[in-house]
Design a protein around this motif. Structure first.
Motif, PDB file in Angstrom:
ATOM      1  N   LYS A  89       0.937  -1.293  -0.080  1.00 22.67           N
ATOM      2  CA  LYS A  89       0.163  -0.042  -0.104  1.00 22.67           C
ATOM      3  C   LYS A  89       0.907   1.325  -0.107  1.00 22.67           C
ATOM      4  O   LYS A  89       1.629   1.279   1.040  1.00 22.67           O
ATOM      5  N   PRO A  90       1.020   1.946  -1.166  1.00 20.63           N
ATOM      6  CA  PRO A  90       2.043   2.850  -0.974  1.00 20.63           C
ATOM      7  C   PRO A  90       1.645   4.270  -0.143  1.00 20.63           C
ATOM      8  O   PRO A  90       0.436   4.490   0.052  1.00 20.63           O
ATOM      9  N   THR A  91       2.820   4.721   0.119  1.00 19.96           N
ATOM     10  CA  THR A  91       2.658   6.276   0.697  1.00 19.96           C
ATOM     11  C   THR A  91       2.769   7.138  -0.075  1.00 19.96           C
ATOM     12  O   THR A  91       2.597   8.258   0.109  1.00 19.96           O
ATOM     13  N   ARG A  92       3.525   7.194  -1.137  1.00 20.82           N
ATOM     14  CA  ARG A  92       3.810   8.055  -2.133  1.00 20.82           C
ATOM     15  C   ARG A  92       3.012   7.816  -3.449  1.00 20.82           C
ATOM     16  O   ARG A  92       2.488   6.864  -3.710  1.00 20.82           O
ATOM     17  N   THR A  93       3.155   9.146  -4.101  1.00 24.94           N
ATOM     18  CA  THR A  93       2.454   9.100  -5.485  1.00 24.94           C
ATOM     19  C   THR A  93       3.556   8.887  -6.446  1.00 24.94           C
ATOM     20  O   THR A  93       4.717   9.203  -6.252  1.00 24.94           O
ATOM     21  N   ARG A  94       3.163   8.972  -7.673  1.00 25.68           N
ATOM     22  CA  ARG A  94       4.050   8.977  -8.979  1.00 25.68           C
ATOM     23  C   ARG A  94       4.615  10.052  -8.797  1.00 25.68           C
ATOM     24  O   ARG A  94       6.002  10.275  -9.567  1.00 25.68           O
ATOM     25  N   GLY A  95       4.277  11.365  -8.501  1.00 21.37           N
ATOM     26  CA  GLY A  95       4.959  12.446  -8.622  1.00 21.37           C
ATOM     27  C   GLY A  95       6.078  12.691  -7.545  1.00 21.37           C
ATOM     28  O   GLY A  95       7.095  13.653  -7.699  1.00 21.37           O
ATOM     29  N   ASP A  96       5.952  11.910  -6.486  1.00 19.28           N
ATOM     30  CA  ASP A  96       7.111  12.011  -5.401  1.00 19.28           C
ATOM     31  C   ASP A  96       8.390  11.399  -5.799  1.00 19.28           C
ATOM     32  O   ASP A  96       8.439  10.621  -6.809  1.00 19.28           O
ATOM     33  N   ASP A  97       9.368  11.852  -5.132  1.00 20.37           N
ATOM     34  CA  ASP A  97      10.649  11.107  -5.556  1.00 20.37           C
ATOM     35  C   ASP A  97      10.774   9.698  -5.051  1.00 20.37           C
ATOM     36  O   ASP A  97       9.968   9.346  -4.174  1.00 20.37           O
ATOM     37  N   PHE A  98      11.856   9.138  -5.458  1.00 16.95           N
ATOM     38  CA  PHE A  98      11.834   7.667  -4.856  1.00 16.95           C
ATOM     39  C   PHE A  98      12.228   7.458  -3.567  1.00 16.95           C
ATOM     40  O   PHE A  98      13.051   8.444  -2.854  1.00 16.95           O
ATOM     41  N   ALA A  99      11.688   6.772  -2.543  1.00 13.61           N
ATOM     42  CA  ALA A  99      12.109   6.582  -1.068  1.00 13.61           C
ATOM     43  C   ALA A  99      13.518   5.947  -1.119  1.00 13.61           C
ATOM     44  O   ALA A  99      14.017   5.259  -1.775  1.00 13.61           O
ATOM     45  N   VAL A 100      14.081   6.518  -0.195  1.00 14.87           N
ATOM     46  CA  VAL A 100      15.579   6.099  -0.098  1.00 14.87           C
ATOM     47  C   VAL A 100      15.651   5.013   1.226  1.00 14.87           C
ATOM     48  O   VAL A 100      15.391   5.505   2.512  1.00 14.87           O
ATOM     49  N   VAL A 101      15.912   3.676   0.861  1.00 14.71           N
ATOM     50  CA  VAL A 101      15.949   2.941   2.128  1.00 14.71           C
ATOM     51  C   VAL A 101      17.462   2.315   1.795  1.00 14.71           C
ATOM     52  O   VAL A 101      17.626   1.477   1.130  1.00 14.71           O
ATOM     53  N   ARG A 102      18.139   2.564   3.019  1.00 12.00           N
ATOM     54  CA  ARG A 102      19.790   2.200   3.043  1.00 12.00           C
ATOM     55  C   ARG A 102      19.794   0.654   3.091  1.00 12.00           C
ATOM     56  O   ARG A 102      18.916  -0.133   3.644  1.00 12.00           O
ATOM     57  N   PRO A 103      20.555   0.055   2.148  1.00  6.95           N
ATOM     58  CA  PRO A 103      20.782  -1.625   2.396  1.00  6.95           C
ATOM     59  C   PRO A 103      21.180  -1.950   3.720  1.00  6.95           C
ATOM     60  O   PRO A 103      20.846  -3.247   3.842  1.00  6.95           O
ATOM     61  N   ASP A 104      21.778  -1.093   4.727  1.00  8.96           N
ATOM     62  CA  ASP A 104      22.290  -1.624   5.903  1.00  8.96           C
ATOM     63  C   ASP A 104      20.955  -1.293   6.955  1.00  8.96           C
ATOM     64  O   ASP A 104      21.202  -1.611   8.185  1.00  8.96           O
ATOM     65  N   ASP A 105      19.865  -0.804   6.402  1.00 10.34           N
ATOM     66  CA  ASP A 105      18.649  -0.543   7.414  1.00 10.34           C
ATOM     67  C   ASP A 105      18.350  -1.629   7.928  1.00 10.34           C
ATOM     68  O   ASP A 105      18.094  -2.522   7.326  1.00 10.34           O
ATOM     69  N   ALA A 106      18.087  -1.771   9.377  1.00 16.40           N
ATOM     70  CA  ALA A 106      17.729  -3.099   9.831  1.00 16.40           C
ATOM     71  C   ALA A 106      16.588  -3.747   9.332  1.00 16.40           C
ATOM     72  O   ALA A 106      16.241  -5.078   9.170  1.00 16.40           O
TER      73      ALA A 106
END
Ligand code: SF4
Ligand code: SF4
Ligand code: FES
Length: 238
Positions: free
Chosen positions: A117-134
Motif C-alpha cells: 500500500k504505497p505512501t507516495r504518488t508517482r509525482g514523489d521522489d523515490f524513497a531512499v531505504v539504505r541497504p544496511d537499514d535493519a
C-alpha cells in the motif's frame, strides 16, 4: 534401459493412484517423469509447470510424501527404492490429478494484507531505504518467496486449522511490516494478530525445512508475534 515404477494420483480428492513404467535416464527430474507420462503414456494427465528451472514455483507436488518443486528434484535423490509416488500438494483442494487449487492459498495472502500500500504518488521522489537499514534487512530475508505453496503444504497447523493464514502469507506480511514505504501497517498487524494468524504457529519449522528457496517463514512469523505483542503491551490496538 531400466524402468522406474511410478504411482501417480489420478482424479479429484476421491481419486486413486495409477501405476506407470517410465524409462530411466541420467539426471532425470520428477517433472521429466510426469511429462513423459503425459506425452507418451496418457495425454489426459493434468499437471502444472512453467519455467522448469526453479523460478516460477508452479510445478510443486508431493513426491514420495514430501512437498517439492518437481523440476528441481532428481529422481535419483528421492526414488532410491525404485518407486516414485507423485501426488498433488496436500492441504489444498485437488482440481484434478496433480493439480492443486491454489485459490485459498492466495486468498490468505490477501487476508494477511500482503498487498503493498504505497505512501507516495508517482509525482514523489523515490524513497531512499539504505541497504544496511535493519528493517530492510528483515524484509530482504523473506522477499524472495515465489508463492509455490510448498511450505503451506508442509505445515501441520494448516492441516488442523483450515483458517490459519499459513507460513507464506505470514512471511509476506512480515516483509511488508518492514517496508518503510508501506502505509498499511495497522491494518496488517490487525489481520495477522487474530486467531488464524501468527500466534497459531507452533514453531515446528516444517515450512522452513521444506522451503526450496531456503527462506525461513518461521523466523518471519516470530517477528510478527513480537510486533503484535509489543503493540498490545503498548496499549494500542493492533
Ligand atoms: S516461503 Fe518458500 S516454500 Fe513457501 S511459498 Fe515462498 S518460496 Fe514457496
Ligand atoms: S513453523 Fe509455523 S507456519 Fe511453519 S510449519 Fe510450523 S506451524 Fe506451520
Ligand atoms: S517449473 Fe517453475 S519452479 Fe518448477
Amino acid at each position: 534401459m531400466s524402468a522406474l515404477r511410478v504411482r501417480v494420483w489420478r482424479g479429484g480428492a476421491d481419486g486413486r493412484f495409477q501405476e506407470f513404467d517410465v524409462p530411466r535416464h541420467e539426471s532425470q527430474t520428477v517433472l521429466d517423469v510426469v511429462t513423459h507420462i503425459q506425452r507418451h503414456l496418457d495425454p489426459t494427465l493434468a499437471y502444472r509447470f512453467a519455467c522448469r528451472v526453479g523460478m516460477c514455483g508452479s510445478c510443486a507436488m508431493t513426491v514420495n510424501g514430501t512437498p517439492r518443486w518437481t523440476c528441481r528434484t532428481h529422481v535419483d535423490k528421492v526414488a532410491g527404492s525404485g518407486v516414485l509416488e507423485v501426488a498433488p500438494l496436500t492441504n489444498l483442494p485437488v482440481v484434478r490429478d496433480l493439480v492443486a487449487d491454489m485459490g485459498e492459498f492466495f486468498d490468505k495472502w490477501a487476508k494477511a494484507r500482503g498487498q503493498f500500500k504505497p505512501t507516495r504518488t508517482r509525482g514523489d521522489d523515490f524513497a531512499v531505504v539504505r541497504p544496511d537499514d535493519a528493517a530492510r534487512q528483515e524484509a530482504d530475508a523473506g522477499i524472495e518467496c515465489i508463492g509455490c505453496g510448498v511450505c503451506y503444504s508442509a505445515c501441520d497447523v494448516v492441516k488442523w486449522n483450515r483458517d490459519y493464514l499459513g507460513p507464506a502469507a505470514l512471511n509476506r506480511a512480515w516483509t511488508l511490516v518492514n517496508d518503510a514505504r508501506d502505509a498499511g501497517q495497522a491494518e496488517r498487524l490487525r489481520a495477522v494478530a487474530g486467531d488464524a494468524g501468527c500466534h497459531s504457529c507452533h514453531t515446528h519449522m516444517s515450512c522452513t525445512e521444506h522451503c526450496p528457496k531456503e527462506l525461513s517463514p518461521t523466523r518471519s512469523i516470530a517477528g510478527l508475534k513480537r510486533a503484535t505483542i509489543s503493540l498490545a503491551l503498548s496499549g494500542e490496538e493492533p
